[in-house]
Design an enzyme around this catalytic site. Structure first.
Site, PDB file in Angstrom:
ATOM      1  N   HIS A  11      -2.418  71.177  50.032  1.00 50.15           N
ATOM      2  CA  HIS A  11      -1.187  71.948  50.123  1.00 50.15           C
ATOM      3  C   HIS A  11      -1.010  72.984  49.029  1.00 50.15           C
ATOM      4  CE1 HIS A  11       1.018  69.052  53.066  1.00 50.15           C
ATOM      5  NE2 HIS A  11      -0.178  69.424  53.465  1.00 50.15           N
TER       6      HIS A  11
ATOM      7  N   GLU B 195       7.252  65.613  50.070  1.00 47.70           N
ATOM      8  CA  GLU B 195       5.934  66.272  50.034  1.00 47.70           C
ATOM      9  C   GLU B 195       6.051  67.784  50.207  1.00 47.70           C
ATOM     10  OE1 GLU B 195       3.318  64.916  53.147  1.00 47.70           O
ATOM     11  OE2 GLU B 195       1.624  66.108  52.431  1.00 47.70           O
TER      12      GLU B 195
ATOM     13  N   LYS C 297       4.463  71.813  50.433  1.00 47.39           N
ATOM     14  CA  LYS C 297       3.367  72.476  51.152  1.00 47.39           C
ATOM     15  C   LYS C 297       3.443  73.969  50.876  1.00 47.39           C
ATOM     16  CE  LYS C 297       1.245  72.437  55.721  1.00 47.39           C
ATOM     17  NZ  LYS C 297       0.985  71.567  56.862  1.00 47.39           N
TER      18      LYS C 297
ATOM     19  N   HIS D 201      -1.606  62.407  48.481  1.00 44.47           N
ATOM     20  CA  HIS D 201      -2.227  62.441  49.799  1.00 44.47           C
ATOM     21  C   HIS D 201      -3.637  62.948  49.589  1.00 44.47           C
ATOM     22  CE1 HIS D 201       1.203  62.403  53.008  1.00 44.47           C
ATOM     23  NE2 HIS D 201       1.086  61.267  52.331  1.00 44.47           N
TER      24      HIS D 201
ATOM     25  N   ASP E 167      -5.592  74.404  54.908  1.00 41.71           N
ATOM     26  CA  ASP E 167      -5.156  73.000  54.919  1.00 41.71           C
ATOM     27  C   ASP E 167      -5.738  72.307  56.142  1.00 41.71           C
ATOM     28  OD1 ASP E 167      -3.709  70.663  54.394  1.00 41.71           O
ATOM     29  OD2 ASP E 167      -1.992  71.359  55.555  1.00 41.71           O
TER      30      ASP E 167
ATOM     31  N   ASP F 276      -0.207  66.683  48.135  1.00 40.42           N
ATOM     32  CA  ASP F 276      -1.294  66.613  49.115  1.00 40.42           C
ATOM     33  C   ASP F 276      -2.374  67.586  48.639  1.00 40.42           C
ATOM     34  OD1 ASP F 276      -2.837  67.544  51.470  1.00 40.42           O
ATOM     35  OD2 ASP F 276      -1.480  66.275  52.630  1.00 40.42           O
TER      36      ASP F 276
ATOM     37  N   TRP G  82       8.068  64.569  54.894  1.00 41.18           N
ATOM     38  CA  TRP G  82       7.484  65.906  55.019  1.00 41.18           C
ATOM     39  C   TRP G  82       8.089  66.590  56.232  1.00 41.18           C
ATOM     40  CZ3 TRP G  82       4.607  68.141  59.048  1.00 41.18           C
ATOM     41  CH2 TRP G  82       4.247  69.481  58.781  1.00 41.18           C
TER      42      TRP G  82
HETATM   43  C1  RNT Z   1       1.415  67.899  56.746  1.00 40.50           C
HETATM   44  C2  RNT Z   1       1.512  66.848  55.707  1.00 40.50           C
HETATM   45  C3  RNT Z   1       1.894  65.493  56.194  1.00 40.50           C
HETATM   46  C4  RNT Z   1       1.205  65.103  57.486  1.00 40.50           C
HETATM   47  C5  RNT Z   1       1.443  63.679  57.899  1.00 40.50           C
HETATM   48  C6  RNT Z   1       1.015  63.454  59.321  1.00 40.50           C
HETATM   49  O1  RNT Z   1       0.873  69.070  56.279  1.00 40.50           O
HETATM   50  O2  RNT Z   1       0.308  66.781  54.997  1.00 40.50           O
HETATM   51  O3  RNT Z   1       1.676  64.562  55.196  1.00 40.50           O
HETATM   52  O4  RNT Z   1      -0.163  65.336  57.426  1.00 40.50           O
HETATM   53  O5  RNT Z   1       2.730  63.331  57.665  1.00 40.50           O
HETATM   54 ZN    ZN Z   2       0.119  65.163  53.542  1.00 39.46          ZN
END
Ligand code: RNT
Ligand code: ZN
Length: 414
Positions: A257, A221, A223, A281, A289, A254, A182
């Protein structure tokens, strides 16, 4: 009849095999993030001023873990209060370098030797994350997608050394190590070049992910926005889902996100048509978020219901991602971990086949009725039995244990 036996009989009447559900629910690994214990601080010897890179833990409850020993002590306590199989999920900034400044592009598996020993001792496996944030070289808001070749290549080297570390962890512990990438890259306002950074990000990942490494399983990941990257996030949903499919890496969803009313449950039956696995996540956004502690909420239940309905539970890698610095951090962990396991059990106890048959035959009132009645089945009795069998506190008994740990350990960290 004991409460559990009665509850089991009720579920049997619905055609649900409680024993199989308990066994399965206990066996699904949940990867516990290390960063709830210290508010995403890490142990790094800093090279200069850092900012958080768009993520922020709010609160200053006493008892934060200040080093590896304290963090592992907290993990041990948490693991004694939660049922089932777990993994531990580390970030690169949790390297232990004996007080030496080691650049992020120079990290090696040796810097995680104490974590590996601990994991062996606990009988759990490790997952890993490069830390592409909270560093002077992330100050511009761009890392892997930076237009500055010096900055970009530094972060590419970081990604590469982290994959070697992940592979090393897998070799030491067996199985795989899931490494999640990420980055905070993006901009606050009125971004005019949205193309260049995305093109550079593809090139950077192609370089980082070039070598297939034994035991190293890569995920990316996406966002929607971050603090300071409200207008533009380079690694958006569309970017990473496309990248993951094109390059055959795992896509990480996540729960925090997406747009505030958008949830991830309905995405699973689409993404998993084209991907073998997904990384989750589990987090709880509140208006933004915010990474609140995960609860046994409809949002969480829907995610696991979707997976079991599609017989895809084993295709999801489950990792937690929340951080609340305003409450006892052991409590934060235990609530989030137990809630996630509850949602898994809850999904496994659904009479899915019956519901799907009703739907197929257009008996939609019957289906709705059954879904509503299922909400008041004696789930609590099955959950308590699962905890009992796993040898962890049943019901609210863990709260006393959290309090005594606070008195004996956490309150002394001043
Ligand atoms: C950030 C992401 C990521 C972090 C971690 C600490 O928005 O969610 O996964 O929270 O890597
Ligand atoms: Zn995350």
């Amino acid at each position: 009849m004991p409460v559990f036996d009665r509850a089991k009989a009720v579920y049997a009447d619905w055609g649900v095999d409680v024993e199989a559900a308990i066994q399965k629910a206990l066996s699904v690994p949940i990867s516990i993030h290390c960063w709830q214990a210290d508010d995403v601080s890490g142990f790094e010897v800093h090279e200069g001023s850092t900012d958080s890179g768009g993520i922020m833990a709010t609160g200053n409850y006493p008892g934060r873990a200040r080093n590896g020993d304290e963090l592992r002590q907290d993990y041990d306590r948490v693991l004694s209060l939660v049922p089932g199989v777990h993994r531990a999920n580390l970030h690169a900034i949790y390297a232990e370098t004996n007080g030496q400044l080691v650049g992020r592009d120079e990290l090696q598996v040796e810097h995680f030797a104490r974590w590996i020993d601990w994991a062996k001792h606990q009988g759990i496996k490790l997952d890993f994350n490069p830390t592409y944030f909270a560093h002077p070289k992330a100050a511009s808001g761009y890392t892997l997608s930076s237009a500055d070749p010096e900055i970009q290549s530094f972060w590419i080297r970081h990604g590469i050394v982290c994959r070697n570390i992940a592979s090393g962890m897998a070799q030491e512990l067996g199985g795989e190590c899931v490494i999640n990438h990420w980055i905070p890259d993006g901009a606050k306002d009125a971004t005019v070049d949205r193309w260049g950074p995305r093109k550079r990000l593809i090139e950077a990942y192609d370089e980082i992910l070039n070598d297939p490494l034994d035991g190293c399983t890569d995920a990316v990941e996406s966002k929607l926005f971050g603090l300071g990257s409200e207008d533009y996030v380079v690694g958006s949903f569309e970017f990473y889902l496309s990248y993951a499919i094109a390059r055959k890496v795992i896509f990480c969803l996540d729960m925090g996100h997406f747009h505030p009313t958008e949830t991830i449950a309905d995405k699973l039956s689409s993404i998993l048509q084209f991907q073998d696995r997904v990384l989750l996540h589990t987090s709880r956004p509140m208006r933004w978020d915010s990474d609140h502690v995960v609860l046994f909420s409809d949002d969480l239940k829907n995610v696991f219901n979707e997976l079991t309905r599609g017989q895809a539970l084993d295709r999801a890698i489950i990792a937690l991602d929340f951080f609340d610095a305003s409450i006892n951090r052991i409590g934060a962990y235990v609530v989030g971990i137990r809630s996630t396991r509850k949602a898994i059990l809850n999904a496994l106890l659904e009479p899915t086949a019956q519901l799907q048959t009703l739907e197929l035959h257009g008996k939609n009132a019957q289906k709705l009725g059954l879904l509503e009645e299922a909400k008041t089945l004696p789930f609590g009795a099955i959950w308590d039995e699962l905890c009992l069998r796993a040898g962890v506190p049943v019901g609210k008994a863990w709260i006393d244990e959290m309090e005594s740990y606070e008195t004996n350990v956490l309150s002394k960290r001043v």
